[in-house]
Design an enzyme around this catalytic site. Structure first.
Site, short mmCIF file in Angstrom:
data_model
loop_
_atom_site.label_atom_id
_atom_site.label_comp_id
_atom_site.label_asym_id
_atom_site.label_seq_id
_atom_site.Cartn_x
_atom_site.Cartn_y
_atom_site.Cartn_z
N PRO A 88 5.01 -44.12 94.53
CG PRO A 88 4.78 -43.30 96.69
CD PRO A 88 4.94 -42.88 95.27
CD GLU A 89 3.75 -48.78 90.47
OE1 GLU A 89 3.12 -49.81 90.18
OE2 GLU A 89 4.74 -48.38 89.83
#
Ligand SMILES: [Zn+2]
Length: 274
Positions: A2-3
Site C-alpha cells: 500500500p502506498e
C-alpha cells in the site's frame, strides 16, 4: 505494498465509518495479538498499558503511516507489504491473516490483517520519534516546485531510487513513482541534478496528479490482500509491459532499477532526452 493513496483510502474509511462504524471517539478496551512482533515500540507489555482505555481522537495519514492521535499519546501503524486495517462488528467470525486486534468500547474490533507479517505498530508520546525522518508530504501546499527543485539539486542520484526514498519525499512506492515519471516523460535513471526547470515542473505536477488520481480511485488493488479501489485499471505504465504507450504507441518496457521492477516508455522517457 500500500502506498500513499491506498493508505489514505483506509484512513478515510476508518474515519468516516462508511459501511461500518467510525473509529474517532472510540475507546480501546484491550489489544490482542498472535504476532507480538507487530508491536515495534514500546515493549508489548508497556504498549498494552499505554493504549488501554485510551480514546481514539481521529484517523490521519502521514506518508504510508496511519496515525491515530489518542487522548494520551499517539498510536501509529505501518502496513508495510501486505497489511490492511478494517472494522468488524461484535460477534464477527475470525478473518484469515488477522494477527492483531484492537477491541473497542462499542464492541467493534479494529483488525490488522497482515499475511506477510511485516506490518508494525507503535505507541509514542511524540509522533516525531517515528515520523521524524520522513521527507515532505507531496500533496501539502508546502511542497512547491521550488522545494522539489532544491531537493533534486541537492542530490546526485538516479531518480527512481531517490523518489522511493521516504526521507526524500514521503508516501510514494513502486507504482506511483513509475506512473509519475511516465507522466513527466523522464527516464527513471536520470540523475536528479541533471533535470532542467521544465522537467522539474513536469515532475512536480506528475507526482501530484498520479497521487490525486490514485486517491480518486480509492487506490489500487494489486496486492491480493488489499481490496480497496480500482486504480489498477487506470495504470498508464505500471505492469503494462508489452502494451502500447498511450502517447506514442511504443511498447512499454520493464527493467530493474535497484531490485525494483520498473516500467517506462523507451520513446517518451529517453535516457538522454534534453
Ligand atoms: Zn511513449
Amino acid at each position: 505494498m500500500p502506498e500513499l493513496p491506498e493508505v489514505d483510502t483506509i484512513a478515510r474509511a476508518l474515519r468516516s465509518g462508511k459501511g461500518s462504524a467510525p473509529l474517532p471517539g472510540r475507546r480501546i478496551l484491550r489489544f490482542t495479538t498472535t504476532w507480538p512482533r507487530h508491536v515495534d515500540r514500546p515493549s508489548i507489555t508497556t504498549f498494552r498499558r499505554r493504549i488501554k482505555g485510551r480514546e481514539i481522537q481521529s484517523v490521519e495519514r502521514r506518508a504510508k503511516y496511519l496515525v491515530f492521535p489518542l487522548d494520551i499519546g499517539t498510536l501509529l501503524i505501518h502496513l508495510r507489504m501486505s497489511g490492511d486495517l478494517f472494522m468488524r462488528p461484535p460477534g464477527s467470525d475470525a478473518d484469515d491473516y488477522v494477527h492483531s486486534i484492537f477491541h473497542l468500547d462499542n464492541g467493534w474490533e479494529l483488525r490488522f490483517s497482515d499475511a506477510r507479517k511485516f506490518g508494525r505498530i507503535y505507541w509514542t508520546q511524540d509522533p516525531e520519534d517515528v515520523l521524524g525522518d520522513l521527507g515532505p508530504e507531496p500533496l501539502d501546499d508546502a511542497f512547491t516546485i521550488e522545494v522539489l527543485k532544491q531537493k533534486l539539486l541537492a542530490h546526485r542520484r538516479q531518480l527512481k531510487p531517490l523518489l522511493l526514498d521516504q526521507s526524500f519525499l514521503a508516501g510514494m512506492g513502486n507504482i506511483y513513482v513509475d506512473e509519475a515519471l511516465y507522466r513527466a516523460r523522464i527516464h527513471p535513471l536520470r540523475q536528479s541534478d541533471s533535470l532542467k526547470m521544465p522537467e522539474i515542473k513536469r515532475l512536480w505536477e506528475s507526482i501530484r496528479t498520479s497521487l490525486i488520481e490514485g486517491i480518486r480511485h480509492n487506490g489500487a488493488s494489486i496486492d491480493w490482500v488489499y481490496r480497496g479501489g480500482d486504480y489498477q485499471n487506470h495504470f498508464l505504465v505500471y505492469k503494462q509491459e508489452g502494451n502500447p504507450c498511450g502517447t506514442c504507441g511504443t511498447s512499454i518496457q520493464r527493467t530493474v532499477v535497484g531490485q525494483r521492477g520498473t516500467y517506462y516508455c523507451p520513446d517518451c522517457q529517453r535516457e538522454n532526452k534534453p
